[in-house]
Design a protein around this motif. Sequence first.
Motif, PDB file in Angstrom:
ATOM      1  N   GLU A 344     -27.804  24.242   6.728  1.00 47.01           N
ATOM      2  CA  GLU A 344     -27.627  22.812   6.383  1.00 47.01           C
ATOM      3  C   GLU A 344     -26.438  22.628   5.446  1.00 47.01           C
ATOM      4  O   GLU A 344     -25.598  21.743   5.657  1.00 47.01           O
ATOM      5  CB  GLU A 344     -28.898  22.267   5.717  1.00 47.01           C
ATOM      6  CG  GLU A 344     -30.036  22.048   6.691  1.00 47.01           C
ATOM      7  CD  GLU A 344     -31.275  21.443   6.021  1.00 47.01           C
ATOM      8  OE1 GLU A 344     -31.248  21.129   4.813  1.00 47.01           O
ATOM      9  OE2 GLU A 344     -32.280  21.285   6.731  1.00 47.01           O
ATOM     10  N   ALA A 345     -26.357  23.484   4.411  1.00 47.70           N
ATOM     11  CA  ALA A 345     -25.275  23.322   3.428  1.00 47.70           C
ATOM     12  C   ALA A 345     -23.913  23.480   4.115  1.00 47.70           C
ATOM     13  O   ALA A 345     -22.979  22.706   3.860  1.00 47.70           O
ATOM     14  CB  ALA A 345     -25.438  24.345   2.306  1.00 47.70           C
ATOM     15  N   THR A 346     -23.816  24.454   5.025  1.00 53.23           N
ATOM     16  CA  THR A 346     -22.534  24.700   5.711  1.00 53.23           C
ATOM     17  C   THR A 346     -22.128  23.480   6.545  1.00 53.23           C
ATOM     18  O   THR A 346     -20.995  23.011   6.487  1.00 53.23           O
ATOM     19  CB  THR A 346     -22.654  25.952   6.623  1.00 53.23           C
ATOM     20  OG1 THR A 346     -23.203  27.003   5.861  1.00 53.23           O
ATOM     21  CG2 THR A 346     -21.317  26.357   7.197  1.00 53.23           C
ATOM     22  N   CYS A 347     -23.093  22.953   7.304  1.00 50.55           N
ATOM     23  CA  CYS A 347     -22.765  21.800   8.174  1.00 50.55           C
ATOM     24  C   CYS A 347     -22.453  20.565   7.339  1.00 50.55           C
ATOM     25  O   CYS A 347     -21.532  19.811   7.677  1.00 50.55           O
ATOM     26  CB  CYS A 347     -23.932  21.484   9.107  1.00 50.55           C
ATOM     27  SG  CYS A 347     -24.277  22.770  10.272  1.00 50.55           S
ATOM     28  N   LEU A 348     -23.223  20.361   6.277  1.00 48.01           N
ATOM     29  CA  LEU A 348     -23.005  19.142   5.487  1.00 48.01           C
ATOM     30  C   LEU A 348     -21.624  19.155   4.819  1.00 48.01           C
ATOM     31  O   LEU A 348     -21.066  18.110   4.524  1.00 48.01           O
ATOM     32  CB  LEU A 348     -24.144  18.934   4.478  1.00 48.01           C
ATOM     33  CG  LEU A 348     -25.510  18.633   5.149  1.00 48.01           C
ATOM     34  CD1 LEU A 348     -26.640  18.576   4.134  1.00 48.01           C
ATOM     35  CD2 LEU A 348     -25.484  17.357   5.994  1.00 48.01           C
TER      36      LEU A 348
END
Length: 451
Positions: A344-348
Amino acid sequence: MDLSLIAKYDRPIPRYTSYPPVPFWTGAPSAAAWSQGITEHYDPKRGVDLYVHIPFCQELCSYCGCHRVITKNLSRQDSYVEALIKEWSAKIQGPFNGQFPCVNSIHFGGGTPNFLSSDNFEKLINHLTQGGKSPHFIGAVEIDPRTIKEEHLAIFKKLDLSRVSLGIQDFDARVQSEIKRIQPFSLIEALFKTLRASNFESINFDLIYGLPAQTEATIKDTFDKVLSLGPDHIAFYSYAHLPGKLKNQLLIKEQLLPRGVDKFRLFMLARSILNASSYIDIGMDHFARPGSPLSQAFSERRLKRSFMGYTVQKSNILIGLGASSISASPVAYVQNEKDVKIYEATCLQGNLPHTVGHVLSSQDKEAEALIQDLMCHGDVILSDSQKNDIQTLLKEDLQEFIKDGLLQFSGDQMILTDKGRPFMRNIAALFDHHLRERQVGTTGPRFSQSI
Ligand SMILES: C[S@@+](CC[C@H](N)C(=O)[O-])C[C@H]1O[C@@H](n2cnc3c(N)ncnc32)[C@H](O)[C@@H]1O
Ligand code: SF4
């Protein structure tokens, strides 16, 4: 069936949902190389296929080998759906110049896709399909019968998710208790009737053999119940027991597991019940009713084996979205980050969540095509280099399969016999040059037993 063949061929072997199998991948392509591979092979008329992984489940099934996170916190879906939306926007930048491509198919797998609310399904699919859906769009979704709601079924119909798959596993009460997945027949029967009344295009049942406390009597009873409903497709998986790798399987009582010949008899019993009821074998562990989408694809040689099992071949580009999902182009594979929070952190942040991968060599491509043909159509037309391999490297091994009545040759064509069908993983493994080159044992990759 000669049961001595079981002892001879029951050994750890890849399931060949990709070639090369993931443990033999050697490294992801650079983002630029990945993009270029897609750009070169993208055909706007054929579009792309999407796989969307929803990793959340509310309860843990002790046999589970899927990539999932157990949580009762339904609000976790919101940041995950945001991440999926960001990921799709990031993934179209390089390969499609920021233009959303036409989507041929979407397959929602898990985990439990119906962990998402109907609103989130709508929001997500509207984002994914803004480049349009192909006229023959296929939408598929895996359903957990214990948690599906009526509002989900309504939104699936509205969004063209018309092929549904139910996680059944087994109908026997004792087996369900041993695997910690309690779902009475009455629940499945009611859901099945609702799905039929709502005219879903096809219904698949996932079942497993080799589970604790299964016997020939319980399998017969389970399949009598299956046939009383009559799903269009049936996946009957061999239970992959890898407690060293999958800690939840330590909950399974080893002494109750049917193994070797006993496990194989369960498969053969179910297969004979299904064949007697006109279901045909398609591939390794899938069965289909005549006229169903998969049996049509089988007879027209459009079946494809991939991470989703057996599906209908659409485009040659599969984009995986979500934690752990795998993307495939004709030149490479890439897998997404498995840890949901890191994903999630990477995509966000607007970045691609790719981790491991593999660039296909020409030898890989040739073996991939052969293994696909063998596992999807049951026959292979051999190329000159494959004939050469057979003359040199594989002659003795292949002779064994022929002697055992599992394989036959007709000119350039190698044909799997009916008897050989349950052993197709073993035959495919002969052409797996990565497996041949590596020592598979305590230090090598761990694969499930072939039977
Ligand atoms: C990726 S799972 C997700 C399906 C969904 N979560 C459910 O259980 O209803 C798809 C199927 O894989 C099969 N499966 C899961 N763990 C397995 C294992 N250890 N060995 C063999 N098949 C397995 C089950 O039949 C399951 O329905
Ligand atoms: S089998 Fe399906 S429902 Fe059960 S834990 Fe695994 S992914 Fe979740």
